[in-house]
Each structure stands twice: as C-alpha cells, then as structure tokens.
Enzyme design. Structure first.
Site, PDB file in Angstrom:
ATOM      1  N   SER A   1       0.855  -1.196   0.000  1.00  0.00           N
ATOM      2  CA  SER A   1       0.000   0.000   0.000  1.00  0.00           C
ATOM      3  C   SER A   1       0.884   1.236   0.000  1.00  0.00           C
ATOM      4  CB  SER A   1      -0.897  -0.022   1.228  1.00  0.00           C
ATOM      5  OG  SER A   1      -1.599  -1.238   1.307  1.00  0.00           O
ATOM      6  N   CYS A   2       1.404   1.596  -1.157  1.00  0.00           N
ATOM      7  CA  CYS A   2       2.504   2.554  -1.248  1.00  0.00           C
ATOM      8  C   CYS A   2       2.103   3.852  -1.929  1.00  0.00           C
ATOM      9  CB  CYS A   2       3.672   1.927  -1.999  1.00  0.00           C
ATOM     10  SG  CYS A   2       4.168   0.310  -1.347  1.00  0.00           S
ATOM     11  N   THR A   3       3.030   4.808  -1.946  1.00  0.00           N
ATOM     12  CA  THR A   3       2.902   6.056  -2.685  1.00  0.00           C
ATOM     13  C   THR A   3       4.206   6.302  -3.414  1.00  0.00           C
ATOM     14  OG1 THR A   3       1.489   6.938  -0.912  1.00  0.00           O
ATOM     15  CG2 THR A   3       2.340   8.508  -2.538  1.00  0.00           C
TER      16      THR A   3
END
Length: 559
Positions: free
Chosen positions: A2-4
């Site tokens: 669950s990254c940016t």
C-alpha cells in the site's frame, strides 16, 4: 504494498538528477522490518525460486553488484523494494495498483495452484507455479541491465513469459531517464517515460492517462508495451471510446490507459485520489485546489498522472510529500482545521505502517563511481528523517543493515518505530524536536555528500579555496574517512595508485573498485554514526516529553 510513488525527471529537479521515491507501506495491521544491504555478484542466485509463487527461473551468470532495502524477516521472499546498481540504474518495486474486472477476465492473474491429492493417486494434480511479482522484480532485473530502457525491456519480457499474480507499478531510472511500468492483467504491460521537465504523482491505482501506441510500436522513445497490446484491447472489447465503433486505439494512435484498464471506485476516493491531489497541490500551489470551483478535488478521477512543477523539485520537497498528512487542509489528522470526521476522511501519505522510504537519486555531475545516492528512512514518515548513503558499496552500516525480529535501539528501524509510537499521541508537543532532528540530519547529509564528492574528484572541498585539491588528510579532517591510494583519472573515474584504471561496473573485484568502495563504505559509516547519535538524542527527548504528558501525570511531588 500500500505505497505512494513520486517520480521526477532530470529537468524538473534542482540539480539535474533523476529522482524516484516510494513509501514502502505494509498492509493494514502489519509492520515489515527493513534492512539496507549490498548484494555482491557471488551472492546473487543463478537459479531463482520465488518463495511466494514457487516459480523457478534460471538467471544469467554475469550480475553486477547492487544495494537494496528488503524485508529483514524471512517468510515472504527477498522483496528488495528499492535498489541501485553499480551501473547507476535505480529501481523501485512496487506500487500496488488495480485493474478492472474486464481486464482480469481477459487476462487472468497467474496465481500459484497448490497440489491436489497425493502423488500416485488417480486424482493427483501437481502444483502449478504462479507468476512473478513484487517479491521478485528487482532481483530478476536490476543486476543485469545497463540502462533504464533495457530494464523496462527485460521486465516486460519476463512478464510476458512468466506472467504475474498481482497488478503493480514499477519505476526504473538511470542518469537521464525515468520510466514507469504498469502491469495489465496476467501477462500484459505498458510503460511510459516521465517527461524530463515533469513529475509523476502515483497513489495505489493505475495512473497512466495518455499512451501513444504509435510511438510504442515505432521508435519507442517515450512509450513501450507488450507485443500484442492492440490485439488484446480490440479482441476483448476494452476500448471505451465513444464514436463509430469506438475510438479505435489501433487507428487513432493514443488512448487513456486509466479509462481502459483502471478502476474508479468509492475506495479510490478515500484511499488513492486524495494523495495525488495533495502532491500536485504542493508542487503546483498557484492553482486553485480548495475552492468549490477548483478543477481538481481530493475525489477527482482525472487528476493528471504527470505535470510540470512550478519550481524545481528538491530532496526536501520529496521528503515532505512522502511524509505528508494533508498539512494545511481540513484533512490533517494532527491538525485543528475542519472536524474530527474530515481529519480522518482520507488515507494520508505518511502513514503509521511505512517500513521504509527510498529516494533514489542519480546525479549527472558526479563520476560514475559515486554518482548514485540513496536517501533512506525507516518507519513512519512524520517522525523520521531521510539520510543519504552511497550505493556503490560491498557492505552497509550495521545500524541500517542488521535489523532483527527483536525490538532494539541498536537498530535504526526499531528506534524509528519507537519514536513514532511515543510521539504520535503528543504530535504537537514533540514536533519541534522532530523538526530539529530532521533539519540536523538532512543538512549534515548534504554537507557530508558534498565533501566526500569533492574529495573523491579532487575538487575544492569544504573550507578549501578555489582550485585546492582535496587530499587524504582533508578527507579525514572533514569526515573522518581514511581514503588512501585513490585519485581521479582523466575521465573523472576513481582509480587506485596501485593498479591500472578500470571500469568499476565491469571489474567489481579490481583494486581500483575496492579502493573506491572502501572510501564510500567509510563515508556511509560516518553518516550512519551521526544518524545514530541524533536518533538516540531524539528518542530521549520524545520519551521525556511524552512521559510528562502521560494520563497519570501529577504535578505535585514530595520535594
């Protein structure tokens, strides 16, 4: 994960470097310890088997050295997450994205199928391995390529051959180019080069919004894709364009991948689009982002994948954005604006379950031997700091390398986690100490890298007048680094006084490369020592402040 992700082209950065950065966030309720390690050619597997999907792949016998930030604990494979090779190729994998049901129906994910029954039984079915994924990408690609474009090609070939079991975005860069790859179903993929004067802001959703199919099947200057992409779109009726028979992407030449392949859900408006909105709001602040008439809002589905920033992007800009939590808006969970509902409406970028954030910077103005720097932080972004480390090394400092399962202040990862947990309930009271900590470490990092760079190239060093060649004594005086026997050749590469000049990418075991690695490893250790001292000091301050704010605190004492 669950990254940016934030990608910045070379003409959009303050110093002409390429930058790729990504928060490596675990799933809800999970925290994955991280470590910073160097992978030497002898340690690279020749026969690779994925721990998650059980796929087996034979690898070339000529890997180069590279540095990565994988999971520290066993059980989920290597999961290299981000890395830079000695050839100055950077890779970050992955940004978890999503494709729609039409794509999944046309090209299903290649998932591990467990064995059924017992061998010898009539109904026995052997195990069928799955495809490749986040666990595997960097290990299978980074040590074998010499350019970002070559990295995209190799990754694409692997995806077409073995397939994948998840939808992902992957960033690959070199000194001139930043490429972004998105997987489409089980075997298809598209890739776009970030324009030199632009940045790309990417939350957890398929982001590419403009793709030139003619370029992809022509010169491939800025676009690449799987070989049968046009047929895949046409035969599976994926083109959503209005008009006679659809827009006909195979005729018109361009299409919007987000519309064809991506999702548009209520969850996107809570979890994804607000992050893209905030990053672009920060980098293009003169536009209207907040009024009822704003072109883009936190729940807009058409926020551009890439844009030209109003000002050149700095390391500090990236650090702020990747740790951000909607500051100066009603959506800041630590803020006072808005209501309790608005302050918890959207998923922040700097979240509690970040394992690490790596900003991979490749600088055109330095020689190849020390061109690449990984700015690294562990733990939740609002409570930690980026610190620069050279990546052309054979080993890394124990403070960042030896992360174990046991909580320990001998580990940067665990100390950062402890600080975050202590400071979070008293964010405002601890904010000054954390701000000073970040300022101290990052400013020292800039000074440290500049002085080591200057010493390596024999240029004017810190405190030295113009034209002063930095000696070994200068290096030791400035940074405590013993770097005897290294000078620069006519091309700007570091060479040893005891051996002939050599290309470090092709002769990693040579005396020249060893001498350079010695210097860079000492520089990294020096930086790690400073980081540790500053982090321990911050821990003491946060512990004191938070102790005074405990619910059972009582002002009266017996003395």
């Amino acid at each position: 994960m669950s990254c940016t992700t934030l990608l910045v082209g070379k003409s959009a950065t303050i110093d002409g470097s390429t930058m790729i950065a990504r928060n490596d966030d675990s799933g809800s309720g999970r925290y994955d310890p991280k470590r910073f390690i160097a992978v030497n050619p002898a340690d690279q597997p020749r026969h690779y088997r994925s721990e998650l999907s059980h796929v087996s792949i034979e690898l070339p016998d000529d890997p180069c050295r590279y540095s990565i930030v994988p999971n520290a604990l066993p059980g989920r494979g290597i999961l290299a997450e981000c890395g830079i090779s000695e050839r100055n190729i950077a890779m970050s994998a992955t940004e978890t994205i999503a494709v729609n049901e039409r794509v999944l129906g046309a090209d299903p994910m290649v998932e591990l199928q467990a064995a059924q029954g017992k061998p010898g039984d009539a109904d026995y079915r052997p195990e069928v391995p799955g495809g490749i994924g986040e666990e595997d990408f960097i290990t299978l690609v980074l040590p074998y390529v010499r350019s970002a474009r070559e990295g995209v090609r190799r990754l694409g070939e692997l995806l077409e051959r073995f397939g994948t079991y998840e939808a992902n975005g992957i960033a690959i860069s070199d000194v001139d180019n930043v490429w972004y790859v998105e997987t489409i179903g089980g075997h298809h993929w598209i890739a776009k080069r970030v324009p030199d004067d632009c940045y790309a802001a990417i939350p957890n959703q398929l982001g590419l919004d403009d793709f030139d199919i003619e370029d992809a099947f022509g010169d491939a200057r800025d676009h690449m894709c799987s070989a049968d992409l046009v047929e895949f779109i046409r035969e599976n009726h994926l083109d959503r364009g209005m008009g006679s028979g659809g827009s006909g992407v195979w005729r018109a030449g361009t299409f919007n991948p987000r519309t064809l392949f991506g999702t548009r859900t209520t969850k996107d408006h809570i979890y994804n689009t607000p992050r893209a909105w905030y990053m672009e709001r920060y980098l293009n602040p003169s536009e209207d982002w907040d009024s009822p008439a704003a072109r883009y809002t936190p729940i807009s589905d058409d926020i551009p994948w890439c844009r030209r920033p109003e000002n050149r992007v700095t390391v500090e800009d990236v650090a702020f954005l990747m740790a951000s939590h909607f500051e100066d808006t009603p959506y800041d969970p630590y803020g006072t604006r808005g209501t309790d509902e608005t302050r918890h409406r959207y998923r922040p970028i700097g979240i509690n379950r970040t394992g690490q954030m790596g900003l991979l910077q490749i600088r055109p103005y330095e020689p190849e031997v020390n061109r690449s720097v990984m700015w690294l932080q562990y733990g939740s972004g609002p409570f930690t700091t980026l610190t620069p480390f050279y990546t052309n090394v054979r080993d890394t400092p124990a403070y960042l390398r030896d992360t174990g399962a046991e909580v320990s202040t001998d580990s940067f990862y665990w100390t950062s986690r402890i600080i975050a947990a202590l400071a979070d309930p008293h964010y405002v009271s601890n904010s000054n100490a954390i701000e000073h900590y970040r300022e101290n470490v990052m400013s020292r990092g800039h000074t440290h890298i500049a002085r080591v760079d200057a010493a390596l190239r024999g240029a004017a060093g810190a405190g030295a007048g113009a034209g002063h060649a930095v000696s070994c004594a200068d290096i030791e005086d400035v940074e405590g680094i013993k770097h005897s026997g290294v000078r620069m050749d006519e091309t700007g590469g570091a060479v040893s006084d005891v051996a002939n000049p050599a290309n470090p990418a092709d002769s990693a075991g040579s005396a020249d490369a060893d001498a350079t690695c010695d210097a860079l490893e000492q520089a990294n250790q020096r930086m790690a020592d400073y980081l540790r001292a500053q982090t321990q000091e911050l821990l003491g301050k946060v512990l004191y402040t938070s102790s005074n704010l405990m619910r059972n605190a009582f002002a009266m004492s017996d003395r």
